[in-house]
Scaffold this motif. Sequence first.
Motif, PDB file in Angstrom:
ATOM      1  N   ILE A  18      -2.294  -2.155  -7.527  1.00 23.44           N
ATOM      2  CA  ILE A  18      -3.184  -1.914  -6.389  1.00 23.44           C
ATOM      3  C   ILE A  18      -2.507  -1.032  -5.349  1.00 23.44           C
ATOM      4  O   ILE A  18      -3.103  -0.079  -4.825  1.00 23.44           O
ATOM      5  CB  ILE A  18      -3.630  -3.253  -5.754  1.00 23.44           C
ATOM      6  N   ALA A  22      -3.322   2.732  -4.079  1.00 27.08           N
ATOM      7  CA  ALA A  22      -3.558   3.021  -2.659  1.00 27.08           C
ATOM      8  C   ALA A  22      -2.796   4.272  -2.222  1.00 27.08           C
ATOM      9  O   ALA A  22      -3.332   5.131  -1.514  1.00 27.08           O
ATOM     10  CB  ALA A  22      -3.147   1.822  -1.807  1.00 27.08           C
ATOM     11  N   GLY A  25      -4.268   7.369  -3.883  1.00 24.55           N
ATOM     12  CA  GLY A  25      -5.540   7.748  -3.281  1.00 24.55           C
ATOM     13  C   GLY A  25      -5.390   8.610  -2.048  1.00 24.55           C
ATOM     14  O   GLY A  25      -6.315   9.344  -1.673  1.00 24.55           O
ATOM     15  N   ARG A  29      -7.119  12.798  -0.059  1.00 25.21           N
ATOM     16  CA  ARG A  29      -7.640  12.824   1.308  1.00 25.21           C
ATOM     17  C   ARG A  29      -6.683  13.481   2.298  1.00 25.21           C
ATOM     18  O   ARG A  29      -6.965  13.543   3.488  1.00 25.21           O
ATOM     19  CB  ARG A  29      -7.959  11.399   1.777  1.00 25.21           C
ATOM     20  N   ASN A 128     -10.343   3.600   8.868  1.00 26.52           N
ATOM     21  CA  ASN A 128     -11.762   3.666   9.204  1.00 26.52           C
ATOM     22  C   ASN A 128     -12.028   4.923  10.035  1.00 26.52           C
ATOM     23  O   ASN A 128     -11.912   4.902  11.268  1.00 26.52           O
ATOM     24  CB  ASN A 128     -12.181   2.411   9.986  1.00 26.52           C
ATOM     25  N   GLY A 144      -7.110   4.949   4.528  1.00 24.88           N
ATOM     26  CA  GLY A 144      -7.929   3.893   3.948  1.00 24.88           C
ATOM     27  C   GLY A 144      -7.562   3.551   2.514  1.00 24.88           C
ATOM     28  O   GLY A 144      -7.059   4.388   1.764  1.00 24.88           O
ATOM     29  N   VAL A 145      -7.810   2.314   2.132  1.00 29.90           N
ATOM     30  CA  VAL A 145      -7.585   1.837   0.758  1.00 29.90           C
ATOM     31  C   VAL A 145      -8.834   1.128   0.277  1.00 29.90           C
ATOM     32  O   VAL A 145      -9.633   0.616   1.070  1.00 29.90           O
ATOM     33  CB  VAL A 145      -6.367   0.884   0.681  1.00 29.90           C
ATOM     34  N   GLU A 146      -9.032   1.088  -1.024  1.00 25.41           N
ATOM     35  CA  GLU A 146     -10.216   0.431  -1.584  1.00 25.41           C
ATOM     36  C   GLU A 146     -10.158  -1.071  -1.404  1.00 25.41           C
ATOM     37  O   GLU A 146     -11.167  -1.723  -1.141  1.00 25.41           O
ATOM     38  CB  GLU A 146     -10.356   0.783  -3.063  1.00 25.41           C
ATOM     39  N   ARG A 147      -8.974  -1.647  -1.574  1.00 26.24           N
ATOM     40  CA  ARG A 147      -8.829  -3.095  -1.407  1.00 26.24           C
ATOM     41  C   ARG A 147      -7.378  -3.437  -1.153  1.00 26.24           C
ATOM     42  O   ARG A 147      -6.465  -2.652  -1.447  1.00 26.24           O
ATOM     43  CB  ARG A 147      -9.326  -3.850  -2.635  1.00 26.24           C
ATOM     44  N   GLU A 148      -7.168  -4.614  -0.564  1.00 27.12           N
ATOM     45  CA  GLU A 148      -5.832  -5.111  -0.339  1.00 27.12           C
ATOM     46  C   GLU A 148      -5.310  -5.777  -1.612  1.00 27.12           C
ATOM     47  O   GLU A 148      -6.090  -6.222  -2.465  1.00 27.12           O
ATOM     48  CB  GLU A 148      -5.813  -6.135   0.807  1.00 27.12           C
ATOM     49  N   GLN A 153      -8.029 -10.935   0.185  1.00 29.72           N
ATOM     50  CA  GLN A 153      -8.463  -9.747   0.926  1.00 29.72           C
ATOM     51  C   GLN A 153      -8.320  -9.933   2.435  1.00 29.72           C
ATOM     52  O   GLN A 153      -9.133  -9.473   3.230  1.00 29.72           O
ATOM     53  CB  GLN A 153      -9.915  -9.397   0.573  1.00 29.72           C
ATOM     54  N   SER A 159      -2.897  -1.663   2.492  1.00 30.59           N
ATOM     55  CA  SER A 159      -3.157  -0.802   3.654  1.00 30.59           C
ATOM     56  C   SER A 159      -1.863  -0.439   4.381  1.00 30.59           C
ATOM     57  O   SER A 159      -1.677   0.701   4.811  1.00 30.59           O
ATOM     58  CB  SER A 159      -4.134  -1.478   4.613  1.00 30.59           C
TER      59      SER A 159
END
Length: 325
Positions: A18, A22, A25, A29, A128, A144-148, A153, A159
């Motif tokens: 994960i 992150a 990703g 961006r 955000n 930003g990240v899709e999930r912790e 969560q 993050s």
Amino acid sequence: MSFDRTRALRLAQETFEIEAAAVSGLKARTGESFTLAVEKMLEVRGRIVVMGIGKSGHVSRKIAATLASTGTPAMFVHPAEASHGDLGMIKAIDLVLAVSNSGEVDELTSLLPVIKRLGATLVAMTGNPRSTLAQHADIVLDSGVEREACPLQLAPTASTTAQLALGDALAVALLDARGFLAEDFARSHPGGALGRKLLTHLADIMRKGDSVPKVLPEASFSELMREMSAKGLGSSAVVDAQGTVLGIFTDGDLRRLIERGADLRSMNARDLMHANPRTIRQDALAAEAAQLMEQHRITNVLVVDAENRLVGAVNTNDLMRAKVI
């Protein structure tokens, strides 16, 4: 509750996946806003003031420390303390890097109008891009990240990893743009191993004056042995009347001559010495002496001036005491 080793290992592996995702990703961006932020930071006449609270605050401290140690003056200011006087540390010539995953932390957002009135450039690092922090910022860096990685969560994990990576990316881009070198890094870390290697000169640690074993070429074998024993270097330089290095005689030379059955007592220093020994200049770094000794498998080296006159000597023990090796 019993400990499930299999589950613990699986969660660890999932955390790695994960958090790696992150960081990966961020690549897609990171574009124009990143380069603009680097340009603004290069132009700053004051400092980079990094702010954040909670886990983002810990990350902010690390970002500020990394920037400062790589050539960009930076400091961390706690948002809560800023509301009670520490805001006076921030000037119009500074740039504020505000770090918040949500971009809605009250302690930070309450400071934004004041920071804007000061005239300091505001760069937001947030997960955000539509947050209050992002709306007030001059430049927005999307972390930003899709999930912790936290299975609930809740705990900031992926993050904060993304924030750290983005902060490191800023530091790397800045140090490259500034032409920051290893020697510059060493000056910021004089107590570290790299600092010692890059800042310690031979003149700082070498044996000098009467501590350096030396004899004239006419010295007898007995005189040569007394000089070597008295100075404890494991060798002696052979110099002329002006102090110019002619040769060296070492413990190893002695052993080899004994093995050959040489009549040592009938020989003088000129007969015994190894001519044209390896030497090093006194203005060299201690690390260069270490490299020379390692390369040629010797345990000590004579230190000379520009005219090849003997000014000192150093051995591996001296380098170890100075923590160069």
